[in-house]
Scaffold this motif. Sequence first.
Motif, short mmCIF file in Angstrom:
data_model
loop_
_atom_site.label_atom_id
_atom_site.label_comp_id
_atom_site.label_asym_id
_atom_site.label_seq_id
_atom_site.Cartn_x
_atom_site.Cartn_y
_atom_site.Cartn_z
N GLN A 186 0.83 -1.20 0.00
CA GLN A 186 0.00 0.00 0.00
C GLN A 186 0.87 1.26 0.00
OE1 GLN A 186 -3.71 -0.32 2.51
NE2 GLN A 186 -2.70 -2.21 3.18
N ASN A 187 2.01 1.19 0.68
CA ASN A 187 2.99 2.28 0.60
C ASN A 187 3.67 2.30 -0.76
OD1 ASN A 187 2.47 3.01 3.26
ND2 ASN A 187 4.17 1.81 4.09
N PHE A 188 4.01 1.10 -1.24
CA PHE A 188 4.80 0.95 -2.45
C PHE A 188 4.15 1.62 -3.66
CE2 PHE A 188 6.34 -1.88 -5.99
CZ PHE A 188 7.69 -1.62 -5.85
N VAL A 189 2.83 1.47 -3.82
CA VAL A 189 2.17 1.99 -5.02
C VAL A 189 2.03 3.51 -4.99
CG1 VAL A 189 0.89 -0.15 -5.38
CG2 VAL A 189 -0.17 1.71 -4.07
N ARG A 190 2.23 4.13 -3.83
CA ARG A 190 2.05 5.57 -3.71
C ARG A 190 3.21 6.35 -4.31
NH1 ARG A 190 0.65 6.62 2.41
NH2 ARG A 190 0.79 8.76 1.67
N TRP A 191 4.40 5.76 -4.28
CA TRP A 191 5.56 6.48 -4.79
C TRP A 191 6.19 5.82 -6.01
CZ3 TRP A 191 9.81 3.43 -4.90
CH2 TRP A 191 9.86 2.37 -3.98
N ASP B 269 2.04 7.05 -11.62
CA ASP B 269 1.91 7.91 -12.78
C ASP B 269 0.58 7.71 -13.52
OD1 ASP B 269 4.30 9.08 -12.29
OD2 ASP B 269 5.35 8.32 -14.05
N ASN B 270 -0.11 6.63 -13.22
CA ASN B 270 -1.39 6.35 -13.87
C ASN B 270 -2.52 6.55 -12.86
OD1 ASN B 270 -3.62 5.40 -15.23
ND2 ASN B 270 -2.65 3.52 -15.97
N SER B 271 -3.20 7.67 -12.95
CA SER B 271 -4.26 7.99 -11.98
C SER B 271 -5.51 7.13 -12.17
CB SER B 271 -4.63 9.47 -12.08
OG SER B 271 -5.10 9.78 -13.38
N ASN B 272 -5.56 6.36 -13.26
CA ASN B 272 -6.73 5.53 -13.53
C ASN B 272 -6.63 4.13 -12.92
OD1 ASN B 272 -8.04 7.48 -15.18
ND2 ASN B 272 -6.66 6.94 -16.86
N LEU B 273 -5.50 3.83 -12.29
CA LEU B 273 -5.33 2.49 -11.72
C LEU B 273 -6.13 2.35 -10.43
CD1 LEU B 273 -1.52 1.67 -12.15
CD2 LEU B 273 -3.44 0.89 -13.55
N SER B 274 -6.75 1.21 -10.27
CA SER B 274 -7.37 0.85 -9.00
C SER B 274 -6.63 -0.37 -8.45
CB SER B 274 -8.86 0.53 -9.18
OG SER B 274 -9.03 -0.58 -10.03
N MET C 148 -1.06 -7.99 -4.29
CA MET C 148 -2.07 -7.03 -4.73
C MET C 148 -2.36 -7.25 -6.21
SD MET C 148 -0.14 -3.42 -5.37
CE MET C 148 0.60 -3.13 -6.98
N THR C 149 -3.50 -6.75 -6.65
CA THR C 149 -3.81 -6.69 -8.07
C THR C 149 -4.03 -5.22 -8.44
OG1 THR C 149 -6.20 -6.90 -7.70
CG2 THR C 149 -4.94 -8.93 -8.01
N TYR C 150 -3.76 -4.90 -9.70
CA TYR C 150 -4.02 -3.55 -10.19
C TYR C 150 -4.75 -3.64 -11.53
CZ TYR C 150 0.02 -4.17 -13.30
OH TYR C 150 0.88 -4.63 -14.25
N ARG C 151 -5.56 -2.62 -11.81
CA ARG C 151 -6.34 -2.61 -13.04
C ARG C 151 -6.61 -1.17 -13.46
NH1 ARG C 151 -9.21 -6.35 -15.70
NH2 ARG C 151 -8.76 -7.85 -14.02
#
Length: 345
Positions: A52-57, A63-68, A82-85
């Motif tokens: 959860q920290n890792f994906v913030r920086w 760089d992709n604000s559309n990722l969930s 984790m999964t991302y989409r």
Amino acid sequence: MRFFKFGILIVLFLAAVYAVSMTFVDESKNFTIEKEINYPVDKVFPQFNNLQNFVRWNAFFSDNSNLSFQFFTPYEGKGSSMTYRDRKSSGTFGDVFIRYENPNRTLRYQLFEGKENSPYLIDIKFRGDGNKTKLTWYIHTPKQPLLKRSLNLISKDYIADNIDKSMKNLYNILGNKVDKEEQRKNLKFDSLMVENQEGQLLLGINVTTKNVKDALFKNIVMNHNKVLNYVKMDLAKRDDEYGEPVLITDADNFKDKEVSYYYGIPLSKRVGVSDNNFSFRTLNASRIYVIYYQGTYAGRVKAIQQLLLKAKRDTMRTGDLQQTFLEGPSVDNNTVMKLSLPVFR
């Protein structure tokens, strides 16, 4: 028809040349990238082993604000995942796993992109050196079929650029986290000190209000909540993405019946602001006289007078007083703040 056949022959020829040239390109790549960050390893490592920290920086994600994202327990260390989409692109998704952890020393990730069965393997070694941490990234790219091996020709530059941006993002995040912690540890109240202050970019509002009894402080509390809510809710800034709130005003206006001030929160860069009530203000780097103060807001006046008297004795000109709230102002009127008076000749 002749031109059509000729076109097909050209396409086949180019495809053959490409296929032959790709036989000289490795089906996967291994490379190493070394970085250093000016924070101790016990502050750096939790930014890597908690996804959860890792994906913030990490720029690959941030760089992709559309990722969930969806995170799975355990939320940190070996076994976390984790999964991302991409909400707007059905073809952009993937999974990340932490496969190995040696606290403050080593982490191993697996990153699966899309429907690929072969993952990126990423090992990171951490070496603490006092207030610095040296990081070594070992990256093994997925095996690519013959016709897709051209991706390996650009993968190293692409990943190196992402790591550069990521480390800058991490430095900014840790700056807010660590500076706040260190500031709390080393507070010396009621002692006048001289410091060099770095420049800041503030986002806030201009206010004019009455200076009678507790009216001023209640007005400050109200506007603190207004600015903080805008930064956190409208701009979606997290706690470690902004600094301590600063109130800027004339140093001696505590004697006036009406007070004008600017109340702002430091941000790392300018962002789009849709509300005309809010504006940016730049604080230039300067030499400052400082007193840390704790008590009622009205009681700050004595400390301000000390700063003004010091400047007068030193025959220094002064700028606007900066009141940095180290703890957000609240209705109980017990403030913890840094009073800063810029001085110059």
